[in-house]
Design a protein around this motif. Structure first.
Motif, PDB file in Angstrom:
ATOM      1  N   GLN A 197       0.809  -1.225   0.000  1.00  0.00           N
ATOM      2  CA  GLN A 197       0.000   0.000   0.000  1.00  0.00           C
ATOM      3  C   GLN A 197       0.842   1.274   0.000  1.00  0.00           C
ATOM      4  O   GLN A 197       0.342   2.341  -0.369  1.00  0.00           O
ATOM      5  CB  GLN A 197      -1.001   0.000   1.141  1.00  0.00           C
ATOM      6  CG  GLN A 197      -0.445   0.230   2.520  1.00  0.00           C
ATOM      7  CD  GLN A 197      -1.560   0.389   3.556  1.00  0.00           C
ATOM      8  OE1 GLN A 197      -2.735   0.521   3.208  1.00  0.00           O
ATOM      9  NE2 GLN A 197      -1.196   0.384   4.823  1.00  0.00           N
ATOM     10  N   ASP A 198       2.103   1.171   0.374  1.00  0.00           N
ATOM     11  CA  ASP A 198       2.997   2.326   0.287  1.00  0.00           C
ATOM     12  C   ASP A 198       4.067   2.126  -0.786  1.00  0.00           C
ATOM     13  O   ASP A 198       5.150   2.727  -0.728  1.00  0.00           O
ATOM     14  CB  ASP A 198       3.655   2.588   1.644  1.00  0.00           C
ATOM     15  CG  ASP A 198       2.643   3.026   2.692  1.00  0.00           C
ATOM     16  OD1 ASP A 198       1.796   3.878   2.371  1.00  0.00           O
ATOM     17  OD2 ASP A 198       2.692   2.505   3.820  1.00  0.00           O
ATOM     18  N   ASP A 199       3.777   1.294  -1.768  1.00  0.00           N
ATOM     19  CA  ASP A 199       4.713   1.055  -2.863  1.00  0.00           C
ATOM     20  C   ASP A 199       5.048   2.365  -3.576  1.00  0.00           C
ATOM     21  O   ASP A 199       4.182   3.236  -3.727  1.00  0.00           O
ATOM     22  CB  ASP A 199       4.092   0.059  -3.856  1.00  0.00           C
ATOM     23  CG  ASP A 199       5.097  -0.476  -4.851  1.00  0.00           C
ATOM     24  OD1 ASP A 199       5.668  -1.549  -4.588  1.00  0.00           O
ATOM     25  OD2 ASP A 199       5.325   0.175  -5.897  1.00  0.00           O
ATOM     26  N   PRO A 200       6.279   2.538  -4.039  1.00  0.00           N
ATOM     27  CA  PRO A 200       6.627   3.788  -4.724  1.00  0.00           C
ATOM     28  C   PRO A 200       5.901   3.994  -6.043  1.00  0.00           C
ATOM     29  O   PRO A 200       5.839   5.122  -6.544  1.00  0.00           O
ATOM     30  CB  PRO A 200       8.139   3.663  -4.945  1.00  0.00           C
ATOM     31  CG  PRO A 200       8.442   2.201  -4.837  1.00  0.00           C
ATOM     32  CD  PRO A 200       7.450   1.658  -3.860  1.00  0.00           C
ATOM     33  N   SER A 201       5.337   2.919  -6.615  1.00  0.00           N
ATOM     34  CA  SER A 201       4.668   3.028  -7.907  1.00  0.00           C
ATOM     35  C   SER A 201       3.171   3.282  -7.738  1.00  0.00           C
ATOM     36  O   SER A 201       2.459   2.499  -7.099  1.00  0.00           O
ATOM     37  CB  SER A 201       4.876   1.742  -8.716  1.00  0.00           C
ATOM     38  OG  SER A 201       4.023   1.720  -9.843  1.00  0.00           O
ATOM     39  N   ASP A 202       2.686   4.365  -8.325  1.00  0.00           N
ATOM     40  CA  ASP A 202       1.249   4.645  -8.310  1.00  0.00           C
ATOM     41  C   ASP A 202       0.471   3.538  -9.015  1.00  0.00           C
ATOM     42  O   ASP A 202      -0.673   3.217  -8.650  1.00  0.00           O
ATOM     43  CB  ASP A 202       0.975   5.996  -8.977  1.00  0.00           C
ATOM     44  CG  ASP A 202      -0.501   6.339  -9.025  1.00  0.00           C
ATOM     45  OD1 ASP A 202      -1.120   6.423  -7.947  1.00  0.00           O
ATOM     46  OD2 ASP A 202      -1.040   6.504 -10.132  1.00  0.00           O
ATOM     47  N   TYR A 203       1.088   2.946 -10.012  1.00  0.00           N
ATOM     48  CA  TYR A 203       0.499   1.831 -10.766  1.00  0.00           C
ATOM     49  C   TYR A 203       0.191   0.657  -9.841  1.00  0.00           C
ATOM     50  O   TYR A 203      -0.866   0.036  -9.918  1.00  0.00           O
ATOM     51  CB  TYR A 203       1.518   1.453 -11.842  1.00  0.00           C
ATOM     52  CG  TYR A 203       1.222   0.297 -12.740  1.00  0.00           C
ATOM     53  CD1 TYR A 203       0.085   0.274 -13.534  1.00  0.00           C
ATOM     54  CD2 TYR A 203       2.135  -0.752 -12.848  1.00  0.00           C
ATOM     55  CE1 TYR A 203      -0.148  -0.778 -14.395  1.00  0.00           C
ATOM     56  CE2 TYR A 203       1.918  -1.797 -13.715  1.00  0.00           C
ATOM     57  CZ  TYR A 203       0.763  -1.810 -14.490  1.00  0.00           C
ATOM     58  OH  TYR A 203       0.549  -2.854 -15.342  1.00  0.00           O
ATOM     59  N   VAL A 204       1.103   0.379  -8.913  1.00  0.00           N
ATOM     60  CA  VAL A 204       0.906  -0.700  -7.942  1.00  0.00           C
ATOM     61  C   VAL A 204      -0.148  -0.291  -6.923  1.00  0.00           C
ATOM     62  O   VAL A 204      -1.041  -1.069  -6.575  1.00  0.00           O
ATOM     63  CB  VAL A 204       2.229  -1.056  -7.246  1.00  0.00           C
ATOM     64  CG1 VAL A 204       2.004  -2.094  -6.147  1.00  0.00           C
ATOM     65  CG2 VAL A 204       3.247  -1.568  -8.259  1.00  0.00           C
ATOM     66  N   ARG A 205      -0.066   0.930  -6.421  1.00  0.00           N
ATOM     67  CA  ARG A 205      -1.004   1.385  -5.386  1.00  0.00           C
ATOM     68  C   ARG A 205      -2.436   1.416  -5.896  1.00  0.00           C
ATOM     69  O   ARG A 205      -3.375   1.110  -5.147  1.00  0.00           O
ATOM     70  CB  ARG A 205      -0.592   2.763  -4.852  1.00  0.00           C
ATOM     71  CG  ARG A 205       0.777   2.772  -4.158  1.00  0.00           C
ATOM     72  CD  ARG A 205       0.963   4.064  -3.348  1.00  0.00           C
ATOM     73  NE  ARG A 205       0.766   5.264  -4.154  1.00  0.00           N
ATOM     74  CZ  ARG A 205       1.706   5.862  -4.865  1.00  0.00           C
ATOM     75  NH1 ARG A 205       2.943   5.345  -4.897  1.00  0.00           N
ATOM     76  NH2 ARG A 205       1.453   6.958  -5.551  1.00  0.00           N
ATOM     77  N   ARG A 206      -2.636   1.758  -7.152  1.00  0.00           N
ATOM     78  CA  ARG A 206      -4.003   1.738  -7.709  1.00  0.00           C
ATOM     79  C   ARG A 206      -4.577   0.339  -7.665  1.00  0.00           C
ATOM     80  O   ARG A 206      -5.770   0.146  -7.407  1.00  0.00           O
ATOM     81  CB  ARG A 206      -3.997   2.252  -9.159  1.00  0.00           C
ATOM     82  CG  ARG A 206      -3.847   3.746  -9.294  1.00  0.00           C
ATOM     83  CD  ARG A 206      -4.307   4.229 -10.674  1.00  0.00           C
ATOM     84  NE  ARG A 206      -3.669   3.528 -11.770  1.00  0.00           N
ATOM     85  CZ  ARG A 206      -2.541   3.898 -12.351  1.00  0.00           C
ATOM     86  NH1 ARG A 206      -1.884   4.969 -11.900  1.00  0.00           N
ATOM     87  NH2 ARG A 206      -2.035   3.211 -13.363  1.00  0.00           N
TER      88      ARG A 206
END
Length: 376
Positions: A197-206
């Protein structure tokens, strides 16, 4: 007019598949593959095209799965970390993009008896085109191995692989096999989502947000617990993720979620709702006019949604919630809001003639209602 989705898999894609699979395995019967792949392709929709091309691959790739997986991997475009998956296409350097959907389907069909090798192949494929649909049969058939692999992939340098951890295990992934075990009990995925949930990638967080929203449809209290625990002190990126994860529960008017976002207060003031016309035909639009008059001594943050109660074939009504407005209404302020709601035909809903209802929901509470007649 936008290009139909089905055309993402076309004769040009078939040609690229033939070219690069033949490069990777000179014994590949490209002529037979192309004949099988193009036979009837034009008449099919997108997902059916992927399955059709997969069948052509099953008829022409090596019978030994390990060998076939090696051929697939050798046909791929070299990985570039700086590219979005949506920008990748098959080309001179190798296969990528939509051309890989039938290959991921091949791995899902033929690799279940060799799950470790198959998951390794999906690791390569998902860096050029998502393997979110293909990994799901492995989660069902080989859960221990699959979750151990997903746990290991949390530290993968590729955001595409890390996204697969969340997206591939979503309980209700669109176009994907429903993971009924995870619908009933989502606890196996929760440590994965916490790590991402705090991954640096917005792609992952979405993806994490969409996964949590999936869970909310069946376990609202679990997601309310999650938001209450992880929202305080969260970074702007985490707050954005949790807000997106809360969208279904906000629309439902879940009291705990609304309170967590400071939206739990009942509207102080008067509200009226007007619909025009009172009789609307399928294909036309309905105009909503909402009048608000605040009686509060301070500003109110309001999430205003509305539910259309569609008439079913048996004469009963079933509600569908739609997004309206998010506003800050000043102390004593009066405001009028307008919106048009289309009654055009959609593939996901069948309209029936009769008296429909529409209710207005402010901070999750129904505060106004009106009716209209729908004609076919």
């Amino acid at each position: 007019m936008a290009e139909p989705f089905k055309n993402f898999l076309n004769a040009e894609i078939v040609s690229w598949l033939r070219r690069h699979l033949s490069r990777a395995w000179p014994a590949f019967d490209g002529e037979r593959f192309e004949a099988l792949a193009l036979d009837g392709l034009e008449a099919l929709e997108l997902k059916a095209r992927a399955q059709h091309l997969c069948a052509a691959l099953e008829a022409t790739l090596p019978a030994d799965f390990d060998t076939a997986a090696g051929v697939i991997e050798a046909s791929l475009l070299p990985v570039r970390r700086d590219e979005e998956l949506g920008e990748l296409r098959a080309g001179e350097a190798g296969l990528a993009g939509w051309a890989l959907w039938p290959l991921t389907e091949f791995v899902a069909r033929r690799g279940l008896a060799s799950p470790e090798r198959a998951l390794g192949c999906l690791h390569e494929l998902t860096q050029r085109f998502t393997a979110e649909w293909a990994i799901r049969p492995f989660i069902v058939e080989h859960p221990a191995l699959s979750f151990a692999t997903l746990q290991r992939w949390l530290a993968d340098p590729s955001p595409h692989v890390r996204r697969l951890v969340s997206e591939g295990s979503r309980p209700r992934l669109p176009w994907g096999l429903q993971l009924k075990g995870l619908i009933a009990d989502p606890s196996p995925t929760l440590p994965l989502l916490a790590a991402l949930q705090d991954d640096p990638s917005d792609y992952v967080r979405r993806s994490v947000a969409n996964h949590l929203n999936d869970i909310a449809k069946d376990h609202p209290a679990l997601v309310a617990d999650w938001v209450e625990r992880h929202l305080p002190g969260g970074s702007p990126e985490r707050r954005a993720l949790l807000k997106h994860a809360s969208r279904t529960l906000i629309k439902r008017g879940d009291a705990r979620i609304l309170k967590a976002w400071g939206l739990g207060r009942r509207f102080a003031g008067e509200v009226s709702l007007a619909l025009t016309p009172k009789r609307v035909q399928v294909g036309e639009s309905l105009a909503l006019e909402v009048s608000l008059s605040s009686s509060a001594k301070r500003a109110q943050k309001l999430v205003i949604d509305y539910a259309v109660h569609h008439v079913k074939a048996n004469g009963e009504r079933t509600p569908k919630v739609f997004k309206g407005w998010v506003i800050d209404l000043a102390a004593g302020e009066s405001r009028t809001l307008s919106k048009r709601h289309s009654m055009r035909e959609v593939t996901t809903r069948r309209y029936h003639a009769g008296r429909h209802a529409l209710d207005l929901r402010i901070n999750g509470q129904v505060l106004a209602e009106a009716t209209f007649d729908l004609k076919l």
